[in-house]
Write a protein that holds these residues in place. Structure first.
Motif, PDB file in Angstrom:
ATOM      1  N   UNK A  21       0.823  -1.206   0.000  1.00 36.93           N
ATOM      2  CA  UNK A  21       0.000   0.000   0.000  1.00 36.93           C
ATOM      3  C   UNK A  21       0.847   1.242   0.000  1.00 36.93           C
ATOM      4  N   UNK A  22       0.207   2.354   0.315  1.00 42.98           N
ATOM      5  CA  UNK A  22       0.888   3.649   0.381  1.00 42.98           C
ATOM      6  C   UNK A  22       1.089   4.001   1.850  1.00 42.98           C
ATOM      7  N   UNK A  64       8.920   6.797   7.196  1.00 38.20           N
ATOM      8  CA  UNK A  64       8.996   6.539   8.628  1.00 38.20           C
ATOM      9  C   UNK A  64       7.967   5.547   9.135  1.00 38.20           C
ATOM     10  N   UNK A  65       7.016   5.217   8.298  1.00 41.10           N
ATOM     11  CA  UNK A  65       5.953   4.309   8.688  1.00 41.10           C
ATOM     12  C   UNK A  65       6.336   2.845   8.531  1.00 41.10           C
ATOM     13  N   UNK A  66       5.349   1.975   8.773  1.00 39.65           N
ATOM     14  CA  UNK A  66       5.568   0.527   8.751  1.00 39.65           C
ATOM     15  C   UNK A  66       4.493  -0.164   7.926  1.00 39.65           C
ATOM     16  N   UNK A  67       4.876  -1.298   7.386  1.00 37.49           N
ATOM     17  CA  UNK A  67       3.945  -2.191   6.710  1.00 37.49           C
ATOM     18  C   UNK A  67       4.364  -3.623   7.006  1.00 37.49           C
ATOM     19  N   UNK A  68       3.395  -4.532   6.950  1.00 35.48           N
ATOM     20  CA  UNK A  68       3.691  -5.950   7.082  1.00 35.48           C
ATOM     21  C   UNK A  68       3.157  -6.682   5.861  1.00 35.48           C
ATOM     22  N   UNK A  69       4.064  -7.254   5.105  1.00 34.50           N
ATOM     23  CA  UNK A  69       3.671  -8.025   3.942  1.00 34.50           C
ATOM     24  C   UNK A  69       3.477  -9.483   4.335  1.00 34.50           C
ATOM     25  N   UNK A  70       2.527 -10.134   3.677  1.00 37.48           N
ATOM     26  CA  UNK A  70       2.297 -11.560   3.855  1.00 37.48           C
ATOM     27  C   UNK A  70       2.372 -12.254   2.509  1.00 37.48           C
ATOM     28  N   UNK A  71       2.759 -13.510   2.528  1.00 35.00           N
ATOM     29  CA  UNK A  71       2.790 -14.334   1.326  1.00 35.00           C
ATOM     30  C   UNK A  71       2.165 -15.682   1.692  1.00 35.00           C
ATOM     31  N   UNK A  78      10.313   2.120  -2.099  1.00 33.73           N
ATOM     32  CA  UNK A  78       9.194   2.042  -3.042  1.00 33.73           C
ATOM     33  C   UNK A  78       9.517   1.056  -4.157  1.00 33.73           C
ATOM     34  N   UNK A  79       8.675   0.043  -4.295  1.00 33.87           N
ATOM     35  CA  UNK A  79       8.922  -1.022  -5.274  1.00 33.87           C
ATOM     36  C   UNK A  79       7.765  -2.015  -5.235  1.00 33.87           C
ATOM     37  N   UNK A  80       7.749  -2.904  -6.229  1.00 33.24           N
ATOM     38  CA  UNK A  80       6.895  -4.082  -6.157  1.00 33.24           C
ATOM     39  C   UNK A  80       7.670  -5.155  -5.403  1.00 33.24           C
ATOM     40  N   UNK A  81       7.027  -5.774  -4.428  1.00 32.61           N
ATOM     41  CA  UNK A  81       7.669  -6.783  -3.600  1.00 32.61           C
ATOM     42  C   UNK A  81       7.130  -8.168  -3.962  1.00 32.61           C
ATOM     43  N   UNK A  82       8.057  -9.111  -4.137  1.00 31.33           N
ATOM     44  CA  UNK A  82       7.715 -10.458  -4.553  1.00 31.33           C
ATOM     45  C   UNK A  82       8.227 -11.483  -3.534  1.00 31.33           C
ATOM     46  N   UNK A 105       6.165   4.525  -0.773  1.00 28.47           N
ATOM     47  CA  UNK A 105       6.473   5.336   0.401  1.00 28.47           C
ATOM     48  C   UNK A 105       6.479   6.795  -0.024  1.00 28.47           C
ATOM     49  N   UNK A 106       5.620   7.576   0.582  1.00 32.54           N
ATOM     50  CA  UNK A 106       5.508   8.987   0.237  1.00 32.54           C
ATOM     51  C   UNK A 106       6.292   9.825   1.254  1.00 32.54           C
ATOM     52  N   UNK A 107       6.928  10.871   0.745  1.00 28.91           N
ATOM     53  CA  UNK A 107       7.744  11.730   1.641  1.00 28.91           C
ATOM     54  C   UNK A 107       6.980  12.966   2.038  1.00 28.91           C
TER      55      UNK A 107
END
Length: 126
Positions: A10-11, A15-22, A91-95, A124-126
């Motif tokens: 997502x966006x 400084x923020x966080x994200x959790x990716x799942x696969x 910022x990228x597509x994560x695989x 990631x927006x600045x």
């Protein structure tokens, strides 16, 4: 057949966080070492993190050390990537990727992996 489905992108502000799942299906998950890779626009695919079959050994790219954590839940057949202190360079597509192996080791090489997910976008927006 083997399927890997990423989610959690997502966006997010710098400084923020994200959790990716696969979420993995069609395979005996504990027989596979797993990895996360990313690809930014106009750039090649880049190693992010890798984990062995049992989940007790991990490797991270220098660019994400101390900020990203890879983990897995073999009972839930799911791979995770916790990303903290995000910046614009993330910022990228994560695989996510999977490789069946008899050895309980990880691999940092994209060429190792035989199965890949469709990717999830992180911006990631600045």
């Amino acid at each position: 057949q083997v399927q890997l489905v990423e989610s959690g992108g997502g966006v997010v502000q710098a400084g923020g966080s994200l959790r990716l799942s696969c979420a993995a299906s069609g395979l005996t998950f504990s027989n596979y070492r797993m990895g996360w890779f990313r690809q930014a626009p106009g750039k090649g695919r880049e190693f992010v993190a890798a984990i062995n079959r049992s989940g007790n050994r991990q490797s991270n790219a220098d660019s994400v050390k101390g900020r990203f954590t890879i983990s897995r839940d073999n009972a839930k057949t799911t791979l995770y990537l916790q990303m903290n202190s995000l910046n614009s360079e993330d910022t990228a597509a994560y695989y996510c990727a999977a490789d069946r192996t008899y050895f309980d080791s990880y691999s940092e090489s994209a060429a190792t992996y035989e199965y890949w997910g469709q990717g999830t976008q992180v911006t990631v927006s600045s």
